[in-house]
Design an enzyme around this catalytic site. Sequence first.
Site, PDB file in Angstrom:
ATOM      1  CB  SER A   7     -11.985 -24.144 -13.203  1.00 62.19           C
ATOM      2  OG  SER A   7     -11.247 -25.174 -13.934  1.00 62.19           O
ATOM      3  CG  HIS A  32     -13.992 -27.720 -10.460  1.00 63.10           C
ATOM      4  ND1 HIS A  32     -14.900 -28.262 -10.269  1.00 63.10           N
ATOM      5  CD2 HIS A  32     -13.474 -27.678 -11.641  1.00 63.10           C
ATOM      6  CE1 HIS A  32     -15.262 -28.878 -11.218  1.00 63.10           C
ATOM      7  NE2 HIS A  32     -14.066 -28.965 -12.281  1.00 63.10           N
ATOM      8  CG  ASP A  34     -11.308 -28.934 -14.057  1.00 63.32           C
ATOM      9  OD1 ASP A  34     -10.873 -27.659 -14.397  1.00 63.32           O
ATOM     10  OD2 ASP A  34     -12.413 -30.103 -13.532  1.00 63.32           O
ATOM     11  CG  MET A  36      -9.197 -33.014 -17.420  1.00 66.16           C
ATOM     12  SD  MET A  36      -8.315 -31.828 -18.627  1.00 66.16           S
ATOM     13  CE  MET A  36      -9.103 -30.978 -18.459  1.00 66.16           C
ATOM     14  CG  HIS A  65     -13.894 -32.544 -13.005  1.00 64.22           C
ATOM     15  ND1 HIS A  65     -14.661 -31.103 -14.001  1.00 64.22           N
ATOM     16  CD2 HIS A  65     -15.614 -33.552 -13.567  1.00 64.22           C
ATOM     17  CE1 HIS A  65     -15.193 -31.861 -14.960  1.00 64.22           C
ATOM     18  NE2 HIS A  65     -15.421 -33.026 -14.467  1.00 64.22           N
ATOM     19  CG  MET A  67     -12.936 -34.803 -16.689  1.00 65.07           C
ATOM     20  SD  MET A  67     -12.650 -32.635 -17.329  1.00 65.07           S
ATOM     21  CE  MET A  67     -12.079 -31.901 -16.095  1.00 65.07           C
ATOM     22  CG  MET A 136     -18.882 -31.990 -17.721  1.00 62.91           C
ATOM     23  SD  MET A 136     -17.562 -30.346 -17.030  1.00 62.91           S
ATOM     24  CE  MET A 136     -17.087 -29.872 -18.482  1.00 62.91           C
ATOM     25  CG  PHE A 142      -8.548 -28.588 -24.021  1.00 62.75           C
ATOM     26  CD1 PHE A 142      -8.914 -29.698 -24.712  1.00 62.75           C
ATOM     27  CD2 PHE A 142      -7.033 -28.942 -24.253  1.00 62.75           C
ATOM     28  CE1 PHE A 142      -8.509 -30.557 -25.170  1.00 62.75           C
ATOM     29  CE2 PHE A 142      -6.752 -29.664 -24.336  1.00 62.75           C
ATOM     30  CZ  PHE A 142      -7.007 -30.747 -25.099  1.00 62.75           C
ATOM     31  CG  ASP A 174     -16.761 -28.005 -15.034  1.00 59.49           C
ATOM     32  OD1 ASP A 174     -16.037 -28.950 -14.663  1.00 59.49           O
ATOM     33  OD2 ASP A 174     -15.404 -27.016 -15.906  1.00 59.49           O
ATOM     34  N   GLY A 175     -17.443 -24.345 -17.547  1.00 61.18           N
ATOM     35  CA  GLY A 175     -17.085 -24.711 -19.032  1.00 61.18           C
ATOM     36  C   GLY A 175     -17.515 -23.577 -19.240  1.00 61.18           C
ATOM     37  N   GLY A 196     -13.194 -20.202 -14.293  1.00 61.70           N
ATOM     38  CA  GLY A 196     -11.923 -20.691 -15.128  1.00 61.70           C
ATOM     39  C   GLY A 196     -11.955 -19.686 -16.023  1.00 61.70           C
TER      40      GLY A 196
HETATM   41  C1  DX5 Z   1     -12.829 -27.931 -18.878  1.00 61.33           C
HETATM   42  C2  DX5 Z   1     -12.690 -27.819 -17.601  1.00 61.33           C
HETATM   43  C3  DX5 Z   1     -13.620 -26.437 -17.011  1.00 61.33           C
HETATM   44  C4  DX5 Z   1     -12.840 -25.212 -17.555  1.00 61.33           C
HETATM   45  C5  DX5 Z   1     -13.390 -23.872 -17.019  1.00 61.33           C
HETATM   46  O1  DX5 Z   1     -12.792 -29.631 -18.928  1.00 61.33           O
HETATM   47  O2  DX5 Z   1     -13.469 -29.383 -15.936  1.00 61.33           O
HETATM   48  O3  DX5 Z   1     -13.494 -26.343 -15.360  1.00 61.33           O
HETATM   49  O4  DX5 Z   1     -11.247 -25.402 -16.803  1.00 61.33           O
HETATM   50  O5  DX5 Z   1     -12.451 -22.824 -17.895  1.00 61.33           O
HETATM   51  P1  DX5 Z   1     -13.209 -22.159 -18.221  1.00 61.33           P
HETATM   52  O6  DX5 Z   1     -13.707 -20.688 -17.388  1.00 61.33           O
HETATM   53  O7  DX5 Z   1     -12.050 -21.421 -19.478  1.00 61.33           O
HETATM   54  O8  DX5 Z   1     -14.153 -22.576 -19.551  1.00 61.33           O
HETATM   55 ZN    ZN Z   2     -14.335 -29.175 -14.172  1.00 62.18          ZN
END
Ligand code: DX5
Ligand code: ZN
Length: 224
Positions: A7, A32, A34, A36, A65, A67, A136, A142, A174-175, A196
């Site tokens: 990520s 990946h 992200d 936002m 991704h 968001m 998710m 975050f 994811d997360g 991540g």
């Molecule tokens: C959150 C993101 C995740 C995040 C993963 O909205 O989509 O991809 O970056 O990071 P960790 O592993 O710290 O949860």
């Molecule tokens: Zn993501």
Amino acid sequence: MTLIGPSLMCADMSNLGETVKRLDQAGVDFFHLDVMDGSFVPNFTMGPDMVKSIRSLTKKPFDVHLMVENPENHLDTFIESGADMISIHTEATVHLQRTLQTIRDRGLKAGVALNPSTPIDELKYVIDVVDYITIMTVNPGFSGQKFIPSMYKKLKELNNWIKREGYNIKIQVDGNIGDQTVPGVLENGADMLVCGTSSLFKPNVPFEESIAKLKNFNCELSRN
Ligand code: DX5
Ligand code: ZN
């Protein structure tokens, strides 16, 4: 086979190009990214220019991704920046089926992402136009958050549905995907791990070591 996807929002942005090259050499399967908009989620991350700036550094798929609210308004932007796969949130558009079909018509893999509280039933009339589904496992927005335990049950439900119907759809999580959570998500059907701060971006731990550990979980699972 479990696919590992860093990520990149968790990477050191001041050294992103080098990090992408090192991750590519260390053997990740996809990247990946992200995106936002500060509205769908209360945060901002990378935009199309950042995606474009790293596109030539690797041949591995870019999984964008989105968001963002109304992702249908931003498909061209991210397709042109180099996305190979785009996932959009069921909660972010009234035109979910049309937008997923458009992603596919443009030759990309279409993904649909579900916030933790969104039931998998939401996918009933789009399951035939998706290539991957993102569960998710934290509330989006975050890195560094805690895994939501009820997502194991949701994963299992989704995996049973896909297996029962024989769909050729991958399940992405994811997360907070790390040592504590990988065995459970693999056991419940995940095959694409978004990694991540919980697994890949750890201070003083070489990427190669983290990736080997993640891949090893899969071997252990297939042995059991
Ligand atoms: C959150 C993101 C995740 C995040 C993963 O909205 O989509 O991809 O970056 O990071 P960790 O592993 O710290 O949860
Ligand atoms: Zn993501």
